[in-house]
Design an enzyme around this catalytic site. Sequence first.
Site, PDB file in Angstrom:
ATOM      1  N   ASN A   1      71.359 -41.933 -53.479  1.00 39.36           N
ATOM      2  CA  ASN A   1      72.409 -40.922 -53.597  1.00 39.36           C
ATOM      3  C   ASN A   1      71.910 -39.490 -53.426  1.00 39.36           C
ATOM      4  O   ASN A   1      72.690 -38.541 -53.490  1.00 39.36           O
ATOM      5  CB  ASN A   1      73.179 -41.108 -54.913  1.00 39.36           C
ATOM      6  CG  ASN A   1      74.022 -42.379 -54.864  1.00 39.36           C
ATOM      7  OD1 ASN A   1      74.267 -42.927 -53.784  1.00 39.36           O
ATOM      8  ND2 ASN A   1      74.454 -42.872 -56.015  1.00 39.36           N
ATOM      9  N   CYS A  30      82.032 -48.667 -51.937  1.00 38.45           N
ATOM     10  CA  CYS A  30      82.366 -49.756 -52.860  1.00 38.45           C
ATOM     11  C   CYS A  30      83.793 -49.622 -53.359  1.00 38.45           C
ATOM     12  O   CYS A  30      84.273 -48.517 -53.613  1.00 38.45           O
ATOM     13  CB  CYS A  30      81.428 -49.725 -54.070  1.00 38.45           C
ATOM     14  SG  CYS A  30      79.753 -50.155 -53.637  1.00 38.45           S
ATOM     15  N   ARG A  34      89.758 -44.199 -55.428  1.00 39.61           N
ATOM     16  CA  ARG A  34      88.697 -43.182 -55.361  1.00 39.61           C
ATOM     17  C   ARG A  34      89.134 -42.039 -54.447  1.00 39.61           C
ATOM     18  O   ARG A  34      88.704 -41.941 -53.290  1.00 39.61           O
ATOM     19  CB  ARG A  34      87.388 -43.786 -54.837  1.00 39.61           C
ATOM     20  CG  ARG A  34      86.764 -44.783 -55.774  1.00 39.61           C
ATOM     21  CD  ARG A  34      85.491 -45.376 -55.193  1.00 39.61           C
ATOM     22  NE  ARG A  34      84.330 -44.500 -55.321  1.00 39.61           N
ATOM     23  CZ  ARG A  34      83.122 -44.798 -54.836  1.00 39.61           C
ATOM     24  NH1 ARG A  34      82.929 -45.926 -54.180  1.00 39.61           N
ATOM     25  NH2 ARG A  34      82.115 -43.972 -55.019  1.00 39.61           N
ATOM     26  N   ASP A  82      76.564 -46.273 -62.691  1.00 42.65           N
ATOM     27  CA  ASP A  82      75.907 -47.204 -61.764  1.00 42.65           C
ATOM     28  C   ASP A  82      75.037 -48.239 -62.482  1.00 42.65           C
ATOM     29  O   ASP A  82      74.607 -49.213 -61.864  1.00 42.65           O
ATOM     30  CB  ASP A  82      75.046 -46.431 -60.753  1.00 42.65           C
ATOM     31  CG  ASP A  82      75.895 -45.580 -59.830  1.00 42.65           C
ATOM     32  OD1 ASP A  82      77.096 -45.868 -59.714  1.00 42.65           O
ATOM     33  OD2 ASP A  82      75.367 -44.633 -59.234  1.00 42.65           O
ATOM     34  N   ARG A 117      72.670 -52.604 -49.281  1.00 42.64           N
ATOM     35  CA  ARG A 117      73.087 -51.232 -48.992  1.00 42.64           C
ATOM     36  C   ARG A 117      72.277 -50.228 -49.801  1.00 42.64           C
ATOM     37  O   ARG A 117      72.095 -49.091 -49.386  1.00 42.64           O
ATOM     38  CB  ARG A 117      74.573 -51.041 -49.339  1.00 42.64           C
ATOM     39  CG  ARG A 117      75.531 -51.567 -48.310  1.00 42.64           C
ATOM     40  CD  ARG A 117      76.954 -51.235 -48.697  1.00 42.64           C
ATOM     41  NE  ARG A 117      77.051 -49.826 -49.078  1.00 42.64           N
ATOM     42  CZ  ARG A 117      77.942 -49.328 -49.913  1.00 42.64           C
ATOM     43  NH1 ARG A 117      78.848 -50.103 -50.457  1.00 42.64           N
ATOM     44  NH2 ARG A 117      77.958 -48.043 -50.191  1.00 42.64           N
TER      45      ARG A 117
END
Length: 414
Positions: free
Chosen positions: A22, A115, A120, A302, A394
Site C-alpha cells: 500500500n 477487494c 467503497r 487489514d 495480489r
Amino acid sequence: MILKIRRKEKKFGDVTISGAKNSAIPIIVASLLTNEKVILHNIPDIKDVRTLLEIIGKLGPQCTFTNNTLTIYPTKKVKTTIFDDNVRKMRGSYYLLGVFLSKYKKIKMYNQGGCDLGYRPINFHLDGFKRMGTHIIETTTFISLKARKLLPAIHNLDFPSVGATINLMLASVLVKGKTIINNCAKEPEIIDVANFLKAMGANISGEGTSTITIMGVKALSGCEYTIISDRIEAGTYAILAAILNGGTIRNVNTQHLHSLIKLLQESNCVVYSNVDTLTIEQKDNLKPFNITIAPFPGFPTDLGQPLAVLGTQIEGRSLITETIFKKRVSHITELKKMGANISILDEAIYIDGKTPLSSQKLYASDLRGAASLVLAASLNSDFSYIYNIETFLRGYENPLEKLANFGIECYLVE
Ligand code: EPU
C-alpha cells in the site's frame, strides 16, 4: 488457481518481510509526476504491482523491474484515456486520477476495482478534486476529470481515508499556493508517500499527524527511494507464528505493528521486539482478546481477518469489532466450514474457541480473507484446497517459500 496447503512439520518460523503493497502502489503512480527517471527499491513483486506496471507500460512510460528495484523512465507522450481492464483489477489504480489531474489536468479512466469489502465510495477523493476546480463526470463504468487550472484548497475529510489523503496529496503537490488536508489519515504508508514526494522536491509537512499542509512547487525531479516494509504482511506472519510454533519476523518496523504486538502480549503470547525484528514464542493457554479496528495507530482493518484465526485457537470468547469495512467478513463462512464457532452481530465478530479446524475446500474472496484461510489451513496436517488464490497473490510476495519456513507445505495448482 488453487493453493494446495497443509502443515507438514512443526517448525519455528523465520521470515523476511517485503516492501509494503500500500506504499508501493501510490509511490509507483506518483513517479509519473516527474519528467525525470525514478528508481524505487524494495518494491514487492506481487500481482497488484505487475498489474499496475502493465497499465503504466501501455500509457507511455517504460519500466524495468528486477530484484525488487523498479526504474521508471518517463516519456513525453502519455495517454490520458485509460480504458484498460487492468484498472478494474485493483483499487490503487485510482491514484492515477490524482497524478494525471495534477500533471495533465485531465484523465478519463475506467472505475477502479479492488477487494469487495462492501460499498467503497470515492466521494472524498472526488469532492476534493471538485474543490480544486475540477469538472467531473462519473458514470457506472468510468470517471472523467478535467480542470483548466487547479486551485489550492482546504479539505476537511469526514473520515481519515487513506486513499483520499494520498490522492489529494498527489493532486496538490504541483498546485501553486497552500493546500491543507484536515482529518487526514496517519498510516505509515501516508508518511512513506509524503517522504517520496519530498525526495522529488515537494513541499509537504504534517504527514503522520491529522493535518497535512502542502505548498505547491513548480516541478518535481527524479529520485532514488526505498519504500517501507509491509506491516500487514509482517502482521500476517506474526499471527501465523502465534498459532503455530512461534517464529521470527525480520525487516519489519515494529512501531508500525504496535497495536498487534500489544494484543498478542495481552493475550499471553511471548513477544520480543526490537527496532526491526519481532520474535514470537509458542505458548499454550492464550487468553481471548477484544479488539476494535480503527485507523492508525489503532488495530488495522487489514489484519482483522487473519486475527480471526487466532481467536479460533484460544479457549473462550474473542471479539473483533470491524468499524472501517463492516462487510469485511468473507472469511467467516469458510472458517465456519472448517469448524470454527463464529457469529456476527452488526460490526461485532464473536469467536468462540478453541476449535480444531478441519481440512476443506475453501474459496478466497478477497486478499486478507485469503490470508485468513491460508493461516487456518496451516493448522491442519491434511491438505486443504484454497480456490481463487490469485487474490492472495495480489498482496503477498513469494508466499510459498515464506510459508515453507514455518513448516507449511503448499503448491499452486492450475
Ligand atoms: N470512504 C468513504 N469515501 C471515500 C473514501 C473512503 O466513505 O471517498 C470510507 C470507506 O468506505 C471506508 C473508510 O472510509 O469505510 C476507509 O477507507 P479508506 O479510504 O481509508 O480505504 P482505502 O483507501 O480504500 C486503503 C487500503 C486498504 C486498507 C484501507 C484502510 C490501498 C490500495 N488500500 O483502502 O487495503 O484496508 O486503506 O487502511 O491502499 C488491503 O491491502 O487488503 C486493503 C484493502
